[in-house]
Motif scaffolding. Structure first.
Motif, PDB file in Angstrom:
ATOM      1  N   LYS A 235     -14.564 -21.412  33.017  1.00 10.24           N
ATOM      2  CA  LYS A 235     -14.619 -22.337  34.150  1.00 10.24           C
ATOM      3  C   LYS A 235     -14.515 -23.784  33.683  1.00 10.24           C
ATOM      4  O   LYS A 235     -13.777 -24.587  34.261  1.00 10.24           O
ATOM      5  CB  LYS A 235     -15.924 -22.141  34.930  1.00 10.24           C
ATOM      6  N   GLU A 236     -15.271 -24.129  32.646  1.00 10.97           N
ATOM      7  CA  GLU A 236     -15.224 -25.493  32.123  1.00 10.97           C
ATOM      8  C   GLU A 236     -13.837 -25.828  31.592  1.00 10.97           C
ATOM      9  O   GLU A 236     -13.374 -26.967  31.707  1.00 10.97           O
ATOM     10  CB  GLU A 236     -16.262 -25.659  31.009  1.00 10.97           C
ATOM     11  N   LEU A 237     -13.173 -24.818  31.037  1.00 12.95           N
ATOM     12  CA  LEU A 237     -11.862 -25.040  30.439  1.00 12.95           C
ATOM     13  C   LEU A 237     -10.783 -25.267  31.496  1.00 12.95           C
ATOM     14  O   LEU A 237      -9.912 -26.130  31.336  1.00 12.95           O
ATOM     15  CB  LEU A 237     -11.500 -23.835  29.566  1.00 12.95           C
ATOM     16  N   ILE A 238     -10.843 -24.503  32.582  1.00 15.85           N
ATOM     17  CA  ILE A 238      -9.765 -24.545  33.575  1.00 15.85           C
ATOM     18  C   ILE A 238     -10.097 -25.405  34.784  1.00 15.85           C
ATOM     19  O   ILE A 238      -9.236 -25.588  35.654  1.00 15.85           O
ATOM     20  CB  ILE A 238      -9.402 -23.124  34.044  1.00 15.85           C
ATOM     21  N   ALA A 239     -11.319 -25.934  34.863  1.00 15.77           N
ATOM     22  CA  ALA A 239     -11.709 -26.741  36.024  1.00 15.77           C
ATOM     23  C   ALA A 239     -10.763 -27.917  36.279  1.00 15.77           C
ATOM     24  O   ALA A 239     -10.430 -28.197  37.440  1.00 15.77           O
ATOM     25  CB  ALA A 239     -13.149 -27.235  35.858  1.00 15.77           C
ATOM     26  N   PRO A 240     -10.287 -28.642  35.240  1.00 17.01           N
ATOM     27  CA  PRO A 240      -9.349 -29.745  35.517  1.00 17.01           C
ATOM     28  C   PRO A 240      -8.061 -29.296  36.196  1.00 17.01           C
ATOM     29  O   PRO A 240      -7.403 -30.100  36.868  1.00 17.01           O
ATOM     30  CB  PRO A 240      -9.068 -30.320  34.120  1.00 17.01           C
ATOM     31  N   CYS A 241      -7.699 -28.024  36.039  1.00 16.55           N
ATOM     32  CA  CYS A 241      -6.464 -27.526  36.649  1.00 16.55           C
ATOM     33  C   CYS A 241      -6.587 -27.376  38.163  1.00 16.55           C
ATOM     34  O   CYS A 241      -5.578 -27.187  38.849  1.00 16.55           O
ATOM     35  CB  CYS A 241      -6.074 -26.182  36.027  1.00 16.55           C
ATOM     36  N   LEU A 242      -7.809 -27.449  38.686  1.00 20.03           N
ATOM     37  CA  LEU A 242      -7.999 -27.378  40.132  1.00 20.03           C
ATOM     38  C   LEU A 242      -7.517 -28.652  40.825  1.00 20.03           C
ATOM     39  O   LEU A 242      -7.196 -28.636  42.014  1.00 20.03           O
ATOM     40  CB  LEU A 242      -9.476 -27.144  40.461  1.00 20.03           C
ATOM     41  N   THR A 243      -7.493 -29.741  40.092  1.00 17.63           N
ATOM     42  CA  THR A 243      -7.091 -31.026  40.681  1.00 17.63           C
ATOM     43  C   THR A 243      -5.868 -31.629  39.996  1.00 17.63           C
ATOM     44  O   THR A 243      -5.456 -32.737  40.338  1.00 17.63           O
ATOM     45  CB  THR A 243      -8.254 -32.031  40.580  1.00 17.63           C
ATOM     46  N   SER A 244      -5.299 -30.933  39.014  1.00 15.30           N
ATOM     47  CA  SER A 244      -4.129 -31.464  38.310  1.00 15.30           C
ATOM     48  C   SER A 244      -2.889 -31.368  39.196  1.00 15.30           C
ATOM     49  O   SER A 244      -2.865 -30.644  40.197  1.00 15.30           O
ATOM     50  CB  SER A 244      -3.911 -30.702  37.002  1.00 15.30           C
ATOM     51  N   ARG A 245      -1.848 -32.094  38.801  1.00 18.03           N
ATOM     52  CA  ARG A 245      -0.609 -32.119  39.592  1.00 18.03           C
ATOM     53  C   ARG A 245       0.610 -31.956  38.694  1.00 18.03           C
ATOM     54  O   ARG A 245       1.574 -32.712  38.775  1.00 18.03           O
ATOM     55  CB  ARG A 245      -0.514 -33.425  40.385  1.00 18.03           C
ATOM     56  N   PHE A 246       0.559 -30.970  37.835  1.00 21.50           N
ATOM     57  CA  PHE A 246       1.708 -30.685  36.985  1.00 21.50           C
ATOM     58  C   PHE A 246       2.857 -30.143  37.827  1.00 21.50           C
ATOM     59  O   PHE A 246       2.638 -29.440  38.819  1.00 21.50           O
ATOM     60  CB  PHE A 246       1.342 -29.655  35.910  1.00 21.50           C
ATOM     61  N   GLN A 247       4.063 -30.459  37.411  1.00 24.01           N
ATOM     62  CA  GLN A 247       5.252 -29.945  38.083  1.00 24.01           C
ATOM     63  C   GLN A 247       6.264 -29.506  37.046  1.00 24.01           C
ATOM     64  O   GLN A 247       6.433 -30.157  36.014  1.00 24.01           O
ATOM     65  CB  GLN A 247       5.878 -31.009  38.998  1.00 24.01           C
ATOM     66  N   LEU A 248       6.918 -28.390  37.334  1.00 28.55           N
ATOM     67  CA  LEU A 248       7.960 -27.882  36.449  1.00 28.55           C
ATOM     68  C   LEU A 248       9.270 -27.899  37.216  1.00 28.55           C
ATOM     69  O   LEU A 248       9.422 -27.196  38.215  1.00 28.55           O
ATOM     70  CB  LEU A 248       7.639 -26.456  35.990  1.00 28.55           C
ATOM     71  N   PRO A 249      10.226 -28.727  36.791  1.00 18.99           N
ATOM     72  CA  PRO A 249      11.486 -28.820  37.540  1.00 18.99           C
ATOM     73  C   PRO A 249      12.268 -27.517  37.484  1.00 18.99           C
ATOM     74  O   PRO A 249      12.239 -26.793  36.484  1.00 18.99           O
ATOM     75  CB  PRO A 249      12.237 -29.951  36.823  1.00 18.99           C
TER      76      PRO A 249
END
Length: 305
Positions: A235-249
């Motif tokens: 949970k601590e490891l992936i928590a930032p991914c809940l609010t991240s905005r990565f995009q893959l073209p």
């Protein structure tokens, strides 16, 4: 501090036996106390499971030194009939075989494979009836979408994210985690939910929270159930991914018209092309799950396979 050190020293990976680390190694040895050959081999097996490639290589090198320095003791261990001895040897051989199958994208990965092969040679031939090598257990694809998402994040993507030495690989893993969490309905509010609530408290929070439609509640419950399955560490490891905005073209490559293997193509590249080809033809609810991983499968063979 010494009492705390004794409790956690077993989690500390082996350090190289070099003069500059002699004082530190002596302090660690003193804190650990006497360690038999079996204890040392158990620590090595645990070290070979470490996510970091450098740690696995360092542990394998220390194992190689140990096998040659205490070859008579190792031979006696192999010749023994105790079940506990055979379990240690089975775990050790399994770890070394996995090391030989290590990805060799880097020179370090290639060196690790050679060291593991050298260790197997130092151990020598063992009666197959004495050892039981654990086979690679495959995840059954006949499962729910949430089970598949949990498996991908918990066993593959979290590992790839933490162990990545290249920022591109780490970003690709983070993007896959981000998209999978969205698919499962995990909301950004879960990122700050570091406190464990009882079921009654969770009901009170839902009642006192903002109003949602029935469909939104179902999505929220689905995301909460998936989130609760992860360990606190993940949970601590992936928590930032809940609010991240990565995009893959979405880049269309005309060369990917087929997955025909060419002599000039590496196995990794061919596998990446093949998976992208299969992903492009995927339909149903799994299509979005596979599409979320299209970036990381190019870099991480374990996730790809």
């Amino acid at each position: 501090n010494r009492d705390i050190l004794k409790q956690h020293i077993c989690e500390f990976p082996l350090l190289p036996s070099i003069p500059s680390l002699a004082e530190l190694n002596n302090a660690i040895q003193e804190a650990r106390g006497f360690m038999s050959l079996k204890d040392q081999l158990r620590d090595i097996v645990n070290g070979m499971k470490h996510e970091n490639l450098n740690v696995r290589y360092m542990v394998a090198c220390e194992l190689s030194k140990l096998l040659y320095q205490r070859n008579e003791d190792v031979a006696a261990l192999i010749a023994g009939e105790l079940i506990s001895d055979m379990e240690i040897l089975s775990s050790l051989i399994t770890s070394l075989l996995r090391g030989c199958a290590e990805e060799s994208r880097t020179r370090l990965g290639q060196r690790l494979k050679l060291v593991c092969a050298d260790c197997l040679g130092a151990i020598g031939a063992i009666d197959p009836a004495k050892v039981r090598v654990a086979s690679c257990s495959r995840f059954k694809i006949q499962c729910s979408d949430d089970d598949l998402i949990f498996e991908l994040i918990h066993k593959h993507l979290a590992r790839a994210f933490r162990a990545a030495q290249d920022p591109i690989i780490q970003d690709s893993a983070a993007l896959a985690i981000q998209e999978l969490l969205k698919i499962a309905g995990c909301e950004p509010s879960l990122a700050g939910n570091a406190v464990e609530f009882t079921p009654q408290e969770r009901v009170q929070l839902n009642v006192s929270g903002s109003r949602r439609s029935g469909g939104s509640n179902e999505v929220n419950d689905r995301g909460q159930k998936l989130w609760d399955r992860f360990s606190n560490y993940v949970k601590e490891l992936i928590a930032p991914c809940l609010t991240s905005r990565f995009q893959l073209p979405n880049v269309s490559d005309p060369r990917l018209a087929g997955a025909i293997y060419r002599p000039s193509m590496s196995f990794r590249r061919w596998l990446s092309y093949w998976i992208k080809k299969l992903t492009a033809h995927a339909t149903g609810s799994r299509a979005s799950i596979f599409a979320a991983c299209r970036g990381i499968v190019r870099h991480d063979m374990q996730t790809a396979t």
